[in-house]
Every structure is written in C-alpha cells, then in structure tokens.
Design a protein around this motif. Structure first.
Motif, PDB file in Angstrom:
ATOM      1  N   THR A   2       0.839  -1.192   0.000  1.00  0.00           N
ATOM      2  CA  THR A   2       0.000   0.000   0.000  1.00  0.00           C
ATOM      3  C   THR A   2       0.876   1.244   0.000  1.00  0.00           C
ATOM      4  O   THR A   2       1.794   1.362   0.816  1.00  0.00           O
ATOM      5  CB  THR A   2      -0.913   0.025   1.242  1.00  0.00           C
ATOM      6  OG1 THR A   2      -1.694  -1.169   1.277  1.00  0.00           O
ATOM      7  CG2 THR A   2      -1.823   1.232   1.231  1.00  0.00           C
ATOM      8  N   GLU A  16      -3.115   3.917  -2.431  1.00  0.00           N
ATOM      9  CA  GLU A  16      -3.148   3.052  -3.602  1.00  0.00           C
ATOM     10  C   GLU A  16      -2.610   1.679  -3.199  1.00  0.00           C
ATOM     11  O   GLU A  16      -1.523   1.565  -2.628  1.00  0.00           O
ATOM     12  CB  GLU A  16      -2.272   3.642  -4.724  1.00  0.00           C
ATOM     13  CG  GLU A  16      -2.288   2.838  -5.998  1.00  0.00           C
ATOM     14  CD  GLU A  16      -1.421   3.465  -7.093  1.00  0.00           C
ATOM     15  OE1 GLU A  16      -1.224   2.789  -8.101  1.00  0.00           O
ATOM     16  OE2 GLU A  16      -0.942   4.608  -6.932  1.00  0.00           O
ATOM     17  N   VAL A  17      -3.363   0.636  -3.488  1.00  0.00           N
ATOM     18  CA  VAL A  17      -2.954  -0.728  -3.163  1.00  0.00           C
ATOM     19  C   VAL A  17      -2.407  -1.378  -4.431  1.00  0.00           C
ATOM     20  O   VAL A  17      -3.066  -1.398  -5.465  1.00  0.00           O
ATOM     21  CB  VAL A  17      -4.136  -1.552  -2.598  1.00  0.00           C
ATOM     22  CG1 VAL A  17      -3.700  -2.984  -2.328  1.00  0.00           C
ATOM     23  CG2 VAL A  17      -4.674  -0.899  -1.342  1.00  0.00           C
ATOM     24  N   LEU A  18      -1.192  -1.887  -4.334  1.00  0.00           N
ATOM     25  CA  LEU A  18      -0.547  -2.556  -5.473  1.00  0.00           C
ATOM     26  C   LEU A  18      -0.576  -4.057  -5.268  1.00  0.00           C
ATOM     27  O   LEU A  18      -0.305  -4.553  -4.173  1.00  0.00           O
ATOM     28  CB  LEU A  18       0.909  -2.096  -5.603  1.00  0.00           C
ATOM     29  CG  LEU A  18       1.135  -0.594  -5.773  1.00  0.00           C
ATOM     30  CD1 LEU A  18       2.621  -0.289  -5.779  1.00  0.00           C
ATOM     31  CD2 LEU A  18       0.485  -0.104  -7.052  1.00  0.00           C
ATOM     32  N   ASP A  19      -0.884  -4.789  -6.315  1.00  0.00           N
ATOM     33  CA  ASP A  19      -0.847  -6.247  -6.250  1.00  0.00           C
ATOM     34  C   ASP A  19       0.605  -6.702  -6.339  1.00  0.00           C
ATOM     35  O   ASP A  19       1.402  -6.138  -7.094  1.00  0.00           O
ATOM     36  CB  ASP A  19      -1.640  -6.859  -7.411  1.00  0.00           C
ATOM     37  CG  ASP A  19      -3.136  -6.600  -7.279  1.00  0.00           C
ATOM     38  OD1 ASP A  19      -3.614  -6.528  -6.138  1.00  0.00           O
ATOM     39  OD2 ASP A  19      -3.799  -6.463  -8.320  1.00  0.00           O
ATOM     40  N   PRO A  20       0.950  -7.747  -5.587  1.00  0.00           N
ATOM     41  CA  PRO A  20       2.323  -8.268  -5.693  1.00  0.00           C
ATOM     42  C   PRO A  20       2.532  -8.880  -7.083  1.00  0.00           C
ATOM     43  O   PRO A  20       1.583  -9.333  -7.716  1.00  0.00           O
ATOM     44  CB  PRO A  20       2.402  -9.324  -4.589  1.00  0.00           C
ATOM     45  CG  PRO A  20       0.990  -9.707  -4.319  1.00  0.00           C
ATOM     46  CD  PRO A  20       0.153  -8.498  -4.636  1.00  0.00           C
ATOM     47  N   PRO A  21       3.765  -8.907  -7.557  1.00  0.00           N
ATOM     48  CA  PRO A  21       4.014  -9.501  -8.869  1.00  0.00           C
ATOM     49  C   PRO A  21       3.704 -10.997  -8.852  1.00  0.00           C
ATOM     50  O   PRO A  21       3.841 -11.664  -7.826  1.00  0.00           O
ATOM     51  CB  PRO A  21       5.497  -9.251  -9.106  1.00  0.00           C
ATOM     52  CG  PRO A  21       6.080  -8.993  -7.766  1.00  0.00           C
ATOM     53  CD  PRO A  21       4.975  -8.430  -6.925  1.00  0.00           C
ATOM     54  N   ALA A  22       3.277 -11.498  -9.974  1.00  0.00           N
ATOM     55  CA  ALA A  22       2.949 -12.925 -10.086  1.00  0.00           C
ATOM     56  C   ALA A  22       4.235 -13.741  -9.969  1.00  0.00           C
ATOM     57  O   ALA A  22       5.300 -13.329 -10.421  1.00  0.00           O
ATOM     58  CB  ALA A  22       2.271 -13.195 -11.427  1.00  0.00           C
ATOM     59  N   GLN A  23       4.117 -14.908  -9.337  1.00  0.00           N
ATOM     60  CA  GLN A  23       5.253 -15.810  -9.218  1.00  0.00           C
ATOM     61  C   GLN A  23       5.544 -16.440 -10.574  1.00  0.00           C
ATOM     62  O   GLN A  23       4.646 -16.703 -11.351  1.00  0.00           O
ATOM     63  CB  GLN A  23       4.957 -16.910  -8.185  1.00  0.00           C
ATOM     64  CG  GLN A  23       4.814 -16.393  -6.773  1.00  0.00           C
ATOM     65  CD  GLN A  23       6.124 -15.882  -6.209  1.00  0.00           C
ATOM     66  OE1 GLN A  23       7.185 -16.397  -6.529  1.00  0.00           O
ATOM     67  NE2 GLN A  23       6.047 -14.848  -5.391  1.00  0.00           N
TER      68      GLN A  23
END
Length: 131
Positions: A2, A16-23
């Motif tokens: 965040t 702003e909430v950021l999604d973690p990068p995909a594995q």
C-alpha cells in the motif's frame, strides 16, 4: 503493498494498493559463470643440481565468476613435474608444490615453465640456477 501520503494531522490520502508480482517458474536465462585463472605466482629454489628435483611453489587464483574444475599444475621446459590442483571457488587461491626434475648446464640459469589447468588455464615461468 500500500502506497499513500500522510498529512501532519495523521490523515491518509492518495492511498493506492498494489498487487504483488505474479510468481514465475521460469529458469534464469543469463549466461553461466566462467572460471578464469590469474597469472601464476611462482617461487623457485635458489639452486638445484642438474638432474635433481627442486620444489617450486605455485599459487593459482581463480578471478572468474564460477568454480574451476579439479586440474593440475605442470612443469615443462628445463623442469619436468606436476601437482594436483583442487577446484577453486571464485576469488579463491591455492598454493601447490611442484617437485620438478631440473636439467641444465652447471652454473647457468634454467627456465622452468608452468601451466595450471582445470576448466581454466594460466601459465608462468621461473628461473633457477643449476648447480
């Protein structure tokens, strides 16, 4: 994750909430490291009798980015002999003693050449007085 701004009163704005990068299961596609020997450091005895063995100390350094393989240090030219060399990690050094049978004219200096091998190579030479 965040991200936000907080004012002096403790109020949060612009959150702003950021999604973690995909594995990813992909393997690294970079180039593999490589062993690389620096020039040899050689210490020769002051004098060796013709046809006798002299003990030469040879230091090998791996300045590469990968470990070297097991190999050997070989003497040639006016001296014949070898010593085993164990694998070297990057940045590591190893000193081995090569007992080389030296031949040459009495009172003259003989040139003994050395070569280290083991996934990389380096060479050097030393002069020794023949007694």
């Amino acid at each position: 994750i965040t991200l936000a701004n907080r004012d002096s009163g403790g109020n949060v704005t612009n959150e702003e909430v950021l999604d973690p990068p995909a594995q990813s299961n992909k393997t690294c596609s970079g180039l593999a490291g490589k062993a690389q020997f620096a020039g040899l450091k050689i210490k020769a005895p002051k004098k060796v009798k013709n046809g006798r063995k002299g003990a030469f100390t040879v230091t090998v350094t791996n300045k590469g980015t990968a470990s070297s393989q097991a190999g050997k240090v070989t003497a040639s030219g006016a001296g014949k002999g070898s010593a085993k060399l164990s694998p070297l990690k990057p940045g590591a050094s190893k000193t081995v003693t090569v007992k080389a049978n030296v031949s040459g004219k009495k009172g003259k200096k003989a040139v003994v050449k050395f070569r280290a091998s083991g996934g990389a190579s380096a060479s050097g030479k030393a002069k020794v007085k023949v007694g």
